[in-house]
Design an enzyme around this catalytic site. Structure first.
Site, short mmCIF file in Angstrom:
data_model
loop_
_atom_site.label_atom_id
_atom_site.label_comp_id
_atom_site.label_asym_id
_atom_site.label_seq_id
_atom_site.Cartn_x
_atom_site.Cartn_y
_atom_site.Cartn_z
N LYS A 5 -34.83 -32.00 46.98
CA LYS A 5 -34.57 -31.77 45.55
C LYS A 5 -35.64 -32.46 44.69
CE LYS A 5 -29.63 -31.15 46.34
NZ LYS A 5 -28.26 -31.69 46.28
N GLN B 159 -25.07 -37.10 45.21
CA GLN B 159 -25.07 -36.37 46.47
C GLN B 159 -23.78 -36.65 47.24
OE1 GLN B 159 -27.39 -34.11 47.23
NE2 GLN B 159 -26.42 -33.56 49.15
N ASP C 87 -24.79 -29.97 38.92
CA ASP C 87 -24.17 -29.48 40.16
C ASP C 87 -23.03 -28.52 39.85
OD1 ASP C 87 -25.20 -30.13 42.64
OD2 ASP C 87 -24.37 -32.17 42.63
N1 GUN Z 1 -23.50 -31.94 49.42
C1 GUN Z 1 -23.56 -30.71 49.97
N2 GUN Z 1 -23.93 -29.81 49.05
C2 GUN Z 1 -24.10 -30.48 47.90
C3 GUN Z 1 -24.50 -30.08 46.58
O1 GUN Z 1 -24.75 -28.89 46.27
N3 GUN Z 1 -24.56 -31.08 45.66
C4 GUN Z 1 -24.28 -32.36 45.96
N4 GUN Z 1 -24.36 -33.26 44.99
N5 GUN Z 1 -23.91 -32.76 47.16
C5 GUN Z 1 -23.83 -31.81 48.12
#
Ligand code: GUN
Length: 301
Positions: free
Chosen positions: A58, A102, A125
């Site tokens: 990211k 995350q 998100d």
């Molecule tokens: N863990 C698995 N997928 C995601 C996501 O799209 N965002 C976040 N913050 N954590 C995740």
């Protein structure tokens, strides 16, 4: 029965590159208009290998499109109060447009409390209940990054969804549930007839065999086999599972929810793993962050 065998690959690498180029161009336009670059912050707790990889990707993608980014790391002994303090300080920092925490988080931390503390205007998100509620009502909001990325993939490839039967396997808050809502919304892509299957669904194969569009989001390696898929279906594989493999340098390989080799010949379109939906998730996140920087989602009236 005759098989299609001329399936088209939903190539996340190529499709995401096209979207990233558009995003980078918009950032240049913002800068040319005297505005600062969009800024994404990420919070990472502990040392989960998959989470480390996702967050690093990211951050790397932010750099590539010209975004600012900042990463805040905490040990898995961090208290919930410390995390909430950090979130509140980012909420109040006008130089930061978007924030993600995350997942997964250690058991002693409430995901719900964390999610609801992130300002819905910075919730890139799309996990905050206010964003998910607006999504259901087709109002301005941040869409969860993975379902958003899948909608962008369908749009980019010009795949018709209106009037089709879309079967989603898995009902998580992050993928399956929002996917079912987006595919059934009165929008394009959307307007599909949707069936949401889960661990209590009976005779799953009988349902999946009626799918024009099958979206697998269960996290079980090669769960979807060719007998579960209708001839000519569009199959989208959301699974990203690490399987131990001593023959690789990392000690693992990545596989999806779909038995690709045997399912692909029956499909009109299929997304691979790796190289499919994972890359589109990042596009969804980048597009949300750009929208945040432009102030496109407001919750104060
Ligand atoms: N863990 C698995 N997928 C995601 C996501 O799209 N965002 C976040 N913050 N954590 C995740």
């Amino acid at each position: 029965m005759e098989t299609t065998s001329t399936f088209r690959l939903l190539d996340g690498k190529a499709i995401s590159a096209a979207y990233r180029q558009d995003i980078a161009r918009e950032v240049e336009q913002l800068r040319a208009a005297g505005k600062r670059a969009p800024h994404l912050s990420a919070i990472l707790v502990g040392a989960n290998g998959a989470s480390e990889t996702y967050v690093a990707s990211k951050i790397k993608n932010c750099k590539e499109v010209g975004f600012e980014s900042s990463l805040f790391r905490f040990p898995d002994t961090v208290t919930e109060a410390e995390l909430l303090d950090k979130i509140n300080s980012i909420n109040n920092d006008s130089s930061i447009d978007g924030l993600l925490v995350q997942l997964p988080l250690p058991k002693h931390i409430s995901v719900q409390r964390i999610t609801e503390t992130i300002s819905p205007e910075k919730d890139v998100d799309g996990f905050h209940p206010l964003n998910q509620g607006r999504m259901v009502q087709n109002l301005p909001c941040y869409l969860p990054a993975t379902p958003y990325g899948i909608m962008l993939m369908l749009e980019h490839e010009g795949i018709t969804t209106a009037g089709k039967h879309c079967v989603v396997i898995g009902r998580s808050n992050i993928v399956g549930m929002p996917m079912s809502i987006l595919m059934s919304r009165n929008a394009d892509p959307g307007n599909a007839t949707v069936t949401l299957c889960h661990s209590r669904s009976t005779d799953l194969s009988a349902i999946t065999r009626t799918a024009d569009i099958l979206i697998a989001a269960i996290g079980k390696p090669r769960f979807v086999t060719s007998d579960m898929v209708k001839e000519g279906a569009v199959v989208i594989d959301v699974g990203i599972i690490r399987i131990e493999d001593s023959s690789t340098k990392s000690g693992y390989r990545i596989t999806g929810d779909v038995d690709f080799e045997n399912v692909a010949p029956k499909c009109s379109y299929i997304s691979p793993v790796p190289g499919g939906v994972g890359l589109m998730t990042i596009v969804g996140l980048l597009k949300n962050t750009l929208r945040a920087a432009k102030g496109e989602v407001k919750f104060s009236f």
